[in-house]
Scaffold this active site. Structure first.
Site, PDB file in Angstrom:
ATOM      1  N   HIS A 214     -24.914  10.333  19.199  1.00 51.93           N
ATOM      2  CA  HIS A 214     -23.851  10.623  18.232  1.00 51.93           C
ATOM      3  C   HIS A 214     -24.191  10.105  16.836  1.00 51.93           C
ATOM      4  O   HIS A 214     -23.537  10.485  15.864  1.00 51.93           O
ATOM      5  CB  HIS A 214     -22.512  10.057  18.714  1.00 51.93           C
ATOM      6  CG  HIS A 214     -22.380   8.570  18.621  1.00 51.93           C
ATOM      7  ND1 HIS A 214     -22.534   7.734  19.708  1.00 51.93           N
ATOM      8  CD2 HIS A 214     -22.110   7.758  17.575  1.00 51.93           C
ATOM      9  CE1 HIS A 214     -22.355   6.485  19.344  1.00 51.93           C
ATOM     10  NE2 HIS A 214     -22.099   6.466  18.046  1.00 51.93           N
ATOM     11  N   ASP A 279     -15.878  15.402  29.026  1.00 53.58           N
ATOM     12  CA  ASP A 279     -16.169  14.023  29.405  1.00 53.58           C
ATOM     13  C   ASP A 279     -17.610  13.782  29.825  1.00 53.58           C
ATOM     14  O   ASP A 279     -18.049  12.646  29.893  1.00 53.58           O
ATOM     15  CB  ASP A 279     -15.232  13.597  30.541  1.00 53.58           C
ATOM     16  CG  ASP A 279     -13.779  13.619  30.090  1.00 53.58           C
ATOM     17  OD1 ASP A 279     -13.516  13.167  28.972  1.00 53.58           O
ATOM     18  OD2 ASP A 279     -12.927  14.098  30.852  1.00 53.58           O
ATOM     19  N   SER A 355     -23.112   0.788  17.634  1.00 55.90           N
ATOM     20  CA  SER A 355     -23.461   1.849  18.575  1.00 55.90           C
ATOM     21  C   SER A 355     -24.913   2.268  18.391  1.00 55.90           C
ATOM     22  O   SER A 355     -25.440   2.314  17.274  1.00 55.90           O
ATOM     23  CB  SER A 355     -22.526   3.049  18.408  1.00 55.90           C
ATOM     24  OG  SER A 355     -22.519   3.497  17.073  1.00 55.90           O
TER      25      SER A 355
END
Length: 422
Positions: A214, A279, A355
């Site tokens: 991401h 998900d 992250s």
């Protein structure tokens, strides 16, 4: 060996005689192929393979060597997994991306452990699709590569309802800011690097950095800055007149700065690109960056994630550049609260910017007779989970499974023979 349910628990007996119980995820059908045929595959010759049933894959994935015996002198020991082989099958040129997405420093999903554990198993073709990948080059060109998964035979987003806060700190803030070049420039903290998109990455080879997908791609498009992506390495910021001097003020942390290296190409699995809207996406939230030149620092190897109960103290560790402490490298450790085949659920204090950090543990490497740290996951983001009707929040790391290990290792080494032991 008994295997029940969707997640299969395999008990394997060894001649020492020790036993280990390992939880694995099972795919319905996987091709098995001899070593000679696989070598032909690597040379773009179509292999002749047969389809194997569940038992073949179970036996392969449960073949963990160097098992930890039960004794008063027990050491948390790295098991050696025989991992599958993942090889490119075909590569297509894609249109150049627009690079119009905003960089995301965190990912949020409402699907918790119970949700993931009850999800239907993907088919073999779906798994191949998830592990196929896109490669982004520094000149902006883009390719898509389809892969094959083989087993060597013996002869060869948006959440609904509850609003959330930005903080991901649980009670007392247990993070440690790392100061001073004696720590920052030494292993293992020196393996943590900063991405120009705002995330963290970890050095896993001479020219490779592991991070979260991401940080590069939002699931629909590549983020702004991905084409000219850079990786920052901390180094001392020398004051005027102190060139080469080793002078520090113990009362004042030494100032540090980043030295940047451009990224040559980036690999992102299709499981993230195609799955971010649901998900399954978080399961594949990882990416590998290849630098334009070697970084000349010690790096941390990747390894297959052991079950949480086999981790030393049940804990994980990672360091990152949390955005609430600009310019600081922040270290933390915590217990793993739950796990699925693809994810580790924990409550390590973290903020956006951390992250992409490599999650690691230190265990005994029996073959080398020494302790060794390995990256077993990638810190991904935050989840609100419905636990018996009560909302609870977790920070989530993507586990390096045998299949992900095979894929990432092949991206790094380009030779499946160097990726047989996880």
């Amino acid at each position: 060996m008994s295997c029940k349910g969707k997640r299969v628990s395999c008990v394997v007996m060894f001649c020492n005689p020790a036993s280990v119980q390992v939880t694995f995820f099972v795919y319905p059908l996987v091709p098995t192929i001899s070593l000679m045929s696989l070598a032909k595959t690597a040379n773009s010759v179509r292999p002749a393979f047969r389809m194997a049933g569940l038992s073949t894959l179970i036996l392969l994935l449960c073949a963990a060597k160097d098992v930890m015996p039960s004794s008063s002198h027990w050491k948390p020991t790295w098991p050696s997994y025989r991992v599958p082989v993942i090889l490119p099958q075909s590569t297509l040129n894609l249109d150049k991306p627009q690079f119009d997405a905003e960089a995301r420093l965190e990912v949020v999903s409402p699907c918790g452990p119970a949700c993931h554990k009850s999800s239907p198993l993907p088919t073999y073709e779906e798994v191949k699709n998830y592990l196929s990948y896109e490669t982004l080059y520094a000149n902006g060109s883009l390719t898509e590569t389809e892969v094959g998964i083989y087993i060597l035979s013996n002869s060869g987003d948006g959440s609904q309802g509850r609003s959330r806060t930005k903080r991901q700190i649980y009670g007392y803030d247990s993070r440690f800011s790392i100061f001073g070049k004696d720590f920052l420039l030494n292993y293992p903290f020196s393996t943590s690097v900063k991405l120009s998109t705002g995330c963290t990455g970890t050095l896993v080879a001479e020219k490779h950095v592991l991070t979260a997908a991401h940080c590069i791609h939002d699931g629909k498009s590549y983020v702004k800055g991905a084409q000219k992506l850079r990786v920052g390495f901390l180094k001392p910021k020398l004051k005027d007149g102190s060139k080469g001097a080793n002078i520090t003020n113990s009362a004042m942390p030494e100032k540090m700065k980043f030295q940047w290296i451009r990224v040559k190409r980036t690999h992102v699995p299709k499981g993230w690109i195609k799955g971010n809207a649901n998900d399954i996406g978080m399961d594949y939230d990882y990416a590998l960056l290849e630098l334009k030149k070697p970084h000349k620092r010690k790096f941390m190897k990747i390894g297959v994630s052991p079950p949480a109960r086999n981790l030393p103290g049940g804990r994980i560790h990672f360091s990152g550049y949390d955005n609430d402490r600009p310019g600081n490298l922040v270290y933390r450790f915590c217990d793993v609260k739950d796990e699925t085949y693809d994810l580790l659920y924990q409550q390590c204090d973290a903020q956006p910017g951390a992250s992409g950090s490599g999650v690691y543990v230190r265990m005994w490497k029996r073959q080398n007779h020494k302790w060794e740290r390995k990256i077993i996951g990638i810190f991904s983001g935050h989840q609100w989970v419905d636990m018996n009707g009560t909302p609870q929040d977790f920070n989530v790391a993507v586990r390096i499974t045998p299949l992900k290990y095979a894929q990432i290792c092949y991206w790094i080494k380009g030779n499946y023979l160097d990726c047989r032991e996880g």
